[in-house]
Design a protein around this motif. Sequence first.
Motif, PDB file in Angstrom:
ATOM      1  N   THR A 187      15.764  -5.928 -16.262  1.00 21.85           N
ATOM      2  CA  THR A 187      17.021  -5.869 -17.021  1.00 21.85           C
ATOM      3  C   THR A 187      17.971  -4.923 -16.299  1.00 21.85           C
ATOM      4  OG1 THR A 187      16.347  -3.975 -18.370  1.00 21.85           O
ATOM      5  CG2 THR A 187      15.745  -6.183 -19.191  1.00 21.85           C
ATOM      6  N   PRO A 188      19.240  -4.958 -16.649  1.00 22.34           N
ATOM      7  CA  PRO A 188      20.158  -3.997 -16.027  1.00 22.34           C
ATOM      8  C   PRO A 188      19.748  -2.543 -16.276  1.00 22.34           C
ATOM      9  CG  PRO A 188      21.402  -5.764 -17.040  1.00 22.34           C
ATOM     10  CD  PRO A 188      19.961  -5.952 -17.454  1.00 22.34           C
ATOM     11  N   ASP A 189      19.201  -2.273 -17.455  1.00 19.08           N
ATOM     12  CA  ASP A 189      18.760  -0.914 -17.779  1.00 19.08           C
ATOM     13  C   ASP A 189      17.415  -0.569 -17.159  1.00 19.08           C
ATOM     14  OD1 ASP A 189      21.051  -0.573 -19.281  1.00 19.08           O
ATOM     15  OD2 ASP A 189      20.078  -1.132 -21.156  1.00 19.08           O
ATOM     16  N   ARG A 190      16.576  -1.572 -16.961  1.00 17.22           N
ATOM     17  CA  ARG A 190      15.229  -1.379 -16.388  1.00 17.22           C
ATOM     18  C   ARG A 190      14.947  -2.445 -15.343  1.00 17.22           C
ATOM     19  NH1 ARG A 190      10.164   0.500 -19.845  1.00 17.22           N
ATOM     20  NH2 ARG A 190       9.382   0.968 -17.803  1.00 17.22           N
ATOM     21  N   PRO A 191      15.548  -2.319 -14.168  1.00 17.33           N
ATOM     22  CA  PRO A 191      15.297  -3.330 -13.136  1.00 17.33           C
ATOM     23  C   PRO A 191      13.848  -3.273 -12.661  1.00 17.33           C
ATOM     24  CG  PRO A 191      16.629  -1.531 -12.247  1.00 17.33           C
ATOM     25  CD  PRO A 191      16.468  -1.278 -13.720  1.00 17.33           C
ATOM     26  N   HIS A 192      13.356  -4.425 -12.235  1.00 19.34           N
ATOM     27  CA  HIS A 192      12.047  -4.499 -11.577  1.00 19.34           C
ATOM     28  C   HIS A 192      12.129  -3.631 -10.317  1.00 19.34           C
ATOM     29  CE1 HIS A 192       8.928  -6.293  -9.025  1.00 19.34           C
ATOM     30  NE2 HIS A 192       8.351  -6.687 -10.154  1.00 19.34           N
ATOM     31  N   PRO A 193      11.026  -3.033  -9.871  1.00 16.21           N
ATOM     32  CA  PRO A 193      11.059  -2.202  -8.659  1.00 16.21           C
ATOM     33  C   PRO A 193      11.644  -2.906  -7.432  1.00 16.21           C
ATOM     34  CG  PRO A 193       8.987  -1.877  -9.801  1.00 16.21           C
ATOM     35  CD  PRO A 193       9.705  -2.997 -10.518  1.00 16.21           C
ATOM     36  N   VAL A 194      11.441  -4.199  -7.313  1.00 18.39           N
ATOM     37  CA  VAL A 194      12.041  -4.920  -6.178  1.00 18.39           C
ATOM     38  C   VAL A 194      13.555  -4.979  -6.346  1.00 18.39           C
ATOM     39  CG1 VAL A 194      12.190  -7.136  -4.964  1.00 18.39           C
ATOM     40  CG2 VAL A 194       9.954  -6.254  -5.677  1.00 18.39           C
ATOM     41  N   GLN A 195      14.023  -5.235  -7.561  1.00 17.59           N
ATOM     42  CA  GLN A 195      15.471  -5.243  -7.803  1.00 17.59           C
ATOM     43  C   GLN A 195      16.069  -3.866  -7.530  1.00 17.59           C
ATOM     44  OE1 GLN A 195      14.966  -6.767 -11.834  1.00 17.59           O
ATOM     45  NE2 GLN A 195      16.157  -8.586 -11.288  1.00 17.59           N
ATOM     46  N   ALA A 232       2.917  -8.645  -5.575  1.00 18.67           N
ATOM     47  CA  ALA A 232       1.917  -8.662  -6.647  1.00 18.67           C
ATOM     48  C   ALA A 232       0.620  -9.312  -6.193  1.00 18.67           C
ATOM     49  CB  ALA A 232       2.465  -9.412  -7.862  1.00 18.67           C
ATOM     50  N   GLY A 233       0.641  -9.956  -5.032  1.00 17.42           N
ATOM     51  CA  GLY A 233      -0.535 -10.660  -4.529  1.00 17.42           C
ATOM     52  C   GLY A 233      -1.611  -9.715  -4.032  1.00 17.42           C
ATOM     53  N   PRO A 234      -2.749 -10.276  -3.650  1.00 19.38           N
ATOM     54  CA  PRO A 234      -3.877  -9.453  -3.213  1.00 19.38           C
ATOM     55  C   PRO A 234      -3.632  -8.709  -1.898  1.00 19.38           C
ATOM     56  CG  PRO A 234      -4.374 -11.782  -2.950  1.00 19.38           C
ATOM     57  CD  PRO A 234      -3.063 -11.681  -3.666  1.00 19.38           C
ATOM     58  N   THR A 235      -2.809  -9.272  -1.021  1.00 25.35           N
ATOM     59  CA  THR A 235      -2.485  -8.601   0.238  1.00 25.35           C
ATOM     60  C   THR A 235      -0.979  -8.657   0.449  1.00 25.35           C
ATOM     61  OG1 THR A 235      -2.932 -10.658   1.422  1.00 25.35           O
ATOM     62  CG2 THR A 235      -4.688  -9.026   1.401  1.00 25.35           C
ATOM     63  N   PRO A 236      -0.249  -7.672  -0.103  1.00 28.16           N
ATOM     64  CA  PRO A 236       1.208  -7.669   0.066  1.00 28.16           C
ATOM     65  C   PRO A 236       1.593  -7.651   1.534  1.00 28.16           C
ATOM     66  CG  PRO A 236       0.530  -6.032  -1.537  1.00 28.16           C
ATOM     67  CD  PRO A 236      -0.717  -6.555  -0.884  1.00 28.16           C
ATOM     68  N   ALA A 239       9.956  -1.076  -2.022  1.00 27.97           N
ATOM     69  CA  ALA A 239       9.302  -1.494  -3.268  1.00 27.97           C
ATOM     70  C   ALA A 239       7.781  -1.411  -3.145  1.00 27.97           C
ATOM     71  CB  ALA A 239       9.721  -2.915  -3.640  1.00 27.97           C
ATOM     72  N   ARG A 240       7.261  -1.807  -1.991  1.00 27.11           N
ATOM     73  CA  ARG A 240       5.818  -1.732  -1.763  1.00 27.11           C
ATOM     74  C   ARG A 240       5.346  -0.283  -1.793  1.00 27.11           C
ATOM     75  NH1 ARG A 240       5.262  -4.061   2.931  1.00 27.11           N
ATOM     76  NH2 ARG A 240       5.440  -2.118   4.016  1.00 27.11           N
ATOM     77  N   ALA A 241       6.117   0.615  -1.177  1.00 26.91           N
ATOM     78  CA  ALA A 241       5.756   2.038  -1.141  1.00 26.91           C
ATOM     79  C   ALA A 241       5.711   2.625  -2.550  1.00 26.91           C
ATOM     80  CB  ALA A 241       6.732   2.812  -0.269  1.00 26.91           C
ATOM     81  N   ARG A 242       6.504   2.065  -3.434  1.00 27.53           N
ATOM     82  CA  ARG A 242       6.533   2.530  -4.815  1.00 27.53           C
ATOM     83  C   ARG A 242       5.527   1.815  -5.705  1.00 27.53           C
ATOM     84  NH1 ARG A 242      13.094   2.781  -5.463  1.00 27.53           N
ATOM     85  NH2 ARG A 242      13.386   4.683  -4.257  1.00 27.53           N
ATOM     86  N   GLY A 243       4.719   0.938  -5.104  1.00 27.91           N
ATOM     87  CA  GLY A 243       3.684   0.251  -5.855  1.00 27.91           C
ATOM     88  C   GLY A 243       4.178  -0.917  -6.686  1.00 27.91           C
ATOM     89  N   ALA A 244       5.232  -1.606  -6.228  1.00 30.44           N
ATOM     90  CA  ALA A 244       5.784  -2.740  -6.985  1.00 30.44           C
ATOM     91  C   ALA A 244       4.769  -3.850  -7.147  1.00 30.44           C
ATOM     92  CB  ALA A 244       7.025  -3.288  -6.265  1.00 30.44           C
TER      93      ALA A 244
END
Length: 160
Positions: free
Chosen positions: A86-94, A121-125, A153-158
């Motif tokens: 959401t605009p208030d809570r974007p996904h880590p990738v967003q 989100a997959g087994p091997t990003p 995003a990956r570094a932040r654990g997305a």
Amino acid sequence: MDDGDKIVRVRLDVNGAARDYAGPAARPLLWFLRDQLGLTGTKYGCGIGQCGACTVHLDGAAVRSCVVPMSATSKRKVRTIEGLGTPDRPHPVQQAWLEIGVSECGYCQPGQIMAAAAALAGPTPPPAQTLEDIGNICRCGTYARIGAAIALARARGASA
């Protein structure tokens, strides 16, 4: 009558809400999302599953919605860019996209973000240097910034 003329009735989950469809079996999911549900964040690009502008999640996997027939969506879960954050809570990738300033024209970005979120989100990003594994096309050529945003995003654990 070929399959393109066959009428189907399906119930599917779109962004957490039950949705019903009755119409041609071969109608692409893309047009149901855009025309019937008004979810226009999913873009039409090539219509043949090559560019990725229409990428959505189907049961968690990134798919090209322009080539997914409605007959294949019964009892499935679809997530579009509108359901990712959401605009208030974007996904880590967003959030990473915003921080890196990825967009130029922005047309391909919803599909890029959906593909990246599913990959992370997959087994091997994928590492940023294998961005081509995501396979979406950007006419503006923002691939370096896309890769940087995915790495952030990956570094932040997305995950999706």
